[in-house]
Structures are given as C-alpha cells and as structure tokens.
Design an enzyme around this catalytic site. Structure first.
Site, PDB file in Angstrom:
ATOM      1  N   ARG A  44      59.225  29.477  59.174  1.00  0.00           N
ATOM      2  CA  ARG A  44      58.622  30.812  59.147  1.00  0.00           C
ATOM      3  C   ARG A  44      57.404  30.885  58.240  1.00  0.00           C
ATOM      4  NH1 ARG A  44      60.861  30.583  63.498  1.00  0.00           N
ATOM      5  NH2 ARG A  44      62.766  31.726  63.920  1.00  0.00           N
ATOM      6  N   ASP A  97      64.999  36.306  59.775  1.00  0.00           N
ATOM      7  CA  ASP A  97      63.625  35.939  60.115  1.00  0.00           C
ATOM      8  C   ASP A  97      62.645  37.098  59.914  1.00  0.00           C
ATOM      9  OD1 ASP A  97      64.135  33.280  60.641  1.00  0.00           O
ATOM     10  OD2 ASP A  97      64.746  33.679  62.705  1.00  0.00           O
ATOM     11  N   ASP A 140      60.577  38.128  75.154  1.00  0.00           N
ATOM     12  CA  ASP A 140      60.369  39.161  74.131  1.00  0.00           C
ATOM     13  C   ASP A 140      58.912  39.277  73.706  1.00  0.00           C
ATOM     14  OD1 ASP A 140      62.954  40.013  73.996  1.00  0.00           O
ATOM     15  OD2 ASP A 140      63.460  38.935  72.151  1.00  0.00           O
ATOM     16  N   SER A 197      70.823  32.280  71.431  1.00  0.00           N
ATOM     17  CA  SER A 197      69.529  32.428  70.787  1.00  0.00           C
ATOM     18  C   SER A 197      69.254  31.112  70.061  1.00  0.00           C
ATOM     19  CB  SER A 197      69.577  33.597  69.803  1.00  0.00           C
ATOM     20  OG  SER A 197      68.487  33.508  68.915  1.00  0.00           O
TER      21      SER A 197
HETATM   22  N1  ARG Z   1      70.730  31.562  60.598  1.00  0.00           N
HETATM   23  C1  ARG Z   1      69.583  30.745  60.510  1.00  0.00           C
HETATM   24  C2  ARG Z   1      68.603  31.345  59.542  1.00  0.00           C
HETATM   25  O1  ARG Z   1      68.688  32.484  59.235  1.00  0.00           O
HETATM   26  C3  ARG Z   1      68.980  30.443  61.844  1.00  0.00           C
HETATM   27  C4  ARG Z   1      68.231  31.556  62.503  1.00  0.00           C
HETATM   28  C5  ARG Z   1      67.778  31.145  63.847  1.00  0.00           C
HETATM   29  N2  ARG Z   1      66.930  32.101  64.434  1.00  0.00           N
HETATM   30  C6  ARG Z   1      67.003  32.451  65.735  1.00  0.00           C
HETATM   31  N3  ARG Z   1      66.172  33.318  66.141  1.00  0.00           N
HETATM   32  N4  ARG Z   1      67.902  31.945  66.537  1.00  0.00           N
HETATM   33  O2  ARG Z   1      67.742  30.661  59.052  1.00  0.00           O
END
Ligand code: ARG
Length: 411
Positions: free
Chosen positions: A99, A128, A18, A180
C-alpha cells in the site's frame, strides 16, 4: 466561452470491477476528471496495456502505468526483512507493504497532474483504507481523499454489475469469485467466501502459489541463501537480485507445499478476520535471515531488536509506513544489519522449510567457547563467582522470606 476546468482525482486503479465502476462514478457523481494509476507490484494481473485501454475507454482522462517492482523490493521488502516482519508473529504483511508504495505514487501523480483528490477502492471495514489514507495525509496533508466504496449505494455485486452494464463498462461474464484476493511479490492474501467460517478447512482451489504439502516431491531439496548486510544476494552460490531470489523461493517453496498460513487476525478497525496467506519466499527468507542474525548479532542487540521488530510490524500493519516512529525504527534496524553477512542452508520438504546450517565470516559463534570437547576454552572456574554475584539479590530475598514463613521460629 471556455468551460471551467474540472477538479482532478487520481484513482488507484486495478482494472477490476470495483475500480472500473469507480472511474465512471467519480465522473458522474463527483464531476471530476479521473487519472487512473496502475501499479505493478508483481501481482498476477491482466495485460497492463489492456488495463490502461480499459480505463481510457471508461472515460479516464489519463491512465498512468508504473512498474513499482524494483522499488517495492529495494525500499520496502528490504526493510521488512530487516525487521523479520510478522504481524502477530504470523503474517508477513503482504498487503500492508504494497500500500505505501502505491500511495507514494498516488501522491506524486496528484502533484504532477495538479489534482486535488486521490481515490481508492477499499471497503470501509478493512485495514487497506487506513493505509491508503493515513499514508496519503502523511505525505501530503492537503490532498482530499475519496473512498467511493464506502459511500456509494451499490451494495450488492448484482447492483454494481447492473450499474456498470447500463453505462457500457465491461462486467465479468463468469460467476464472481467468492474470494477477495490481494497479491504481490511478497505473497498472496485470500479472504471471504467459505473462509469466513473459521472452522471450515480452506478449499484446495484457493491456493495458487503453493501445492498441497502431501503432493510435494518425496525427496527434500536443499538451498543455500547468501546475505550481504541483511539483504539476500545469492542462491546456491549464484549471485542474484533480491527480487529474483524471492521469485525463485516462491517457486521452489511453493512446489514443496511450504508457505501456507491460516490465521485469525486482529484488524486495526477492531474486528477479527480469518485470513489465508501463501508466502513461501517471504517466510523462507525470514527464517533464513533470523538464523543468520542468531549467529552474527550480539546478544543484547538481538534481544532489543526482537521488541523493535514487533513494534515495526504493528506500525506498518496500521498504515504508519511514513510516520516518524516507523522511520526511527528503520534507522535502528538498518544499523543492526551491518553484521548480517553470510550463508544459510535451507531444507524444503513436504510443507516444511528448516534451517539446517548457517555460516559467516563475522560469526560470533566461538567453537572453543561452545564445545564440550578437548578444545574447550571457556573458563569454567569464573562461573562460580559470576553465579554468586548474579544470584546474590534473590538469595538475600530468599533468606528474608524464610524468616517470615510460619514455623521458621521467627513468629
Ligand atoms: N488482512 C490482510 C491485511 O490487512 C490482507 C488484506 C488483503 N486485502 C484484500 N483486499 N484482500 O493486510
């Protein structure tokens, strides 16, 4: 005649498909010069030199690689542990914590290169994107944000690979992983594929940090974690950095099959998602830290702290790491940690981690007050008067209620 310099964008770059496609897309579709930023937060990844070269080969004007691990541990995970942070009482905020540290460097790098834009590779339905963007505008409201995945029309992975291949961007040769994954020192998050069916048991092969609890060693393993003002500082009496302690507990906890989480979680954007996490070190440390607080924090402080912890986790989950409320909550939490010094004994066995002992020089546990044995120093006689007054309000109410009840002779 010299050419007009282009505007610049700093892209949070992982080296994956990506964000690799994104470098080219930002150049071609947005006519920008791209600075790729790679952050090491302890994720399992390809060689950093390789990732850097890949960004440059695709066309980035620069690729900045930053080891964020120490800062991530010392500025972010210390605060998460002080908050015993578990979103919805379950999720130790693995991705939500990494993040903001990446955002901080995106914003700094933008300043350094005089870039007007930052970009990220998040989809349009997750948390995210919110964390990247709310974090960015909190640190620099003037920066403009691009989220190419939200707007490009490369909808399927096949389309994306075709687009990439046509432009000489290396595409994965193996079948795409259906999951993912996001990982860092604090743990690993796994989504998508078969996991989108909340009834389906997670396949064994999604796990990498933890082994199947059934296959853990038959003998339990004990470990003593030392804390100094809320921060882990030793393992079995041996001084160690917080980072080394997390790494050790990830290893040991994972070997005993401890630290798997399988939950339905409420995303900020309003949908429920099924999430699997592997967080042996984080969970063991939160359990140990809570146990030491139980011993060392005054009751009313401990009780108030519980609601602040919830609030903190929600703020951080929702991308408000840099907000004034979150900062104020940090100040409260920090002041509670002064007393959190001592040791906690953990027992790992077949998917479990139990706190089996705790001690501290500043413990508020008073043996004389607690014991039912001969050394009892608690003034039992004082309890009588205490209860009379403490129960007076409800007693007065109960007498009145009886007067009003049918058959009480008052009607
Ligand atoms: N659900 C979790 C969060 O919002 C994990 C997100 C993981 N991100 C990913 N791109 N797989 O913090």
């Amino acid at each position: 005649m010299s050419k007009q310099p282009k505007d610049k964008v700093v892209l949070a770059y992982s080296g994956g498909l990506d964000t690799s496609v994104m470098i080219k897309w930002l150049i071609e579709e947005r006519d920008l010069d791209v600075i790729a930023l790679v952050g090491d937060v302890g994720q399992k990844r390809q060689d950093l030199d390789f990732i850097r070269q890949k960004a440059l080969d695709i066309g980035a004007m620069e690729c900045v690689v930053i080891d964020m691990r120490a800062e991530f541990v010392n500025e972010y995970l210390t605060k998460a542990l002080a908050a015993n942070a578990l979103y919805e009482n379950k999720y130790p905020l693995v991705s939500a914590l990494s993040r903001p540290v990446i955002v901080k460097y995106l914003v700094e790098t933008a300043k350094q290169f005089d870039a007007q834009y930052v970009a990220h590779g998040c989809t349009g339905k997750g948390n995210d994107q919110v964390r990247f963007e709310v974090g960015t505008i909190t640190l620099n409201p003037e920066l403009k944000i691009l989220a190419p995945v939200r707007e490009w029309d490369l909808l399927t992975r096949d389309q994306e690979m075709e687009w990439a291949a046509a432009r000489g961007i290396p595409v994965p040769t193996t079948a795409a992983d259906p999951y993912s994954i996001d990982d860092n020192i604090w743990g690993r998050a796994i989504e998508c594929g078969i996991l989108e069916d909340p009834w389906a048991e997670p396949p064994a092969d999604i796990y990498q940090l933890t082994q199947d609890p059934d296959k853990g060693p038959d003998a339990p393993q004990y470990l003593v974690v030392g804390f100094e003002k809320g921060i882990p500082c030793s393992l079995d009496g041996q001084e160690m950095s917080f980072q080394e302690i997390i790494e050790n507990l990830n290893e040991i906890g994972g070997m005993h099959g401890y630290g798997r989480i399988d939950v339905i979680e409420n995303r900020l954007v309003g949908l429920k998602s099924r999430e699997i996490y592997e967080t042996p070190g984080a969970l063991a440390l939160i359990e140990a830290h809570k146990a030491l607080e139980d011993l060392t924090l005054e009751r009313d402080l401990l009780h108030s702290k519980l609601s602040i912890e919830q609030e903190w986790a929600v703020q951080v989950y929702n991308g408000h790491w840099f907000s004034p409320l979150k900062q104020a909550l940090d100040a409260f939490l920090l002041s509670t940690q002064k007393a959190v010094t001592g040791e906690v004994r953990l027992k790992f066995w077949k998917g479990t981690c139990l706190v089996v002992g705790r001690r501290s020089d500043v413990s508020l546990y008073d043996f004389g007050l607690a014991t039912y044995g001969e050394e009892d120093s608690f003034d039992r006689q004082a309890s009588k008067g205490f209860i009379d007054i403490f129960g007076l309000s409800v007693k007065t109410w109960a007498i009145q209620q009886r007067k009003l009840a049918p058959g009480s002779g008052e009607d």
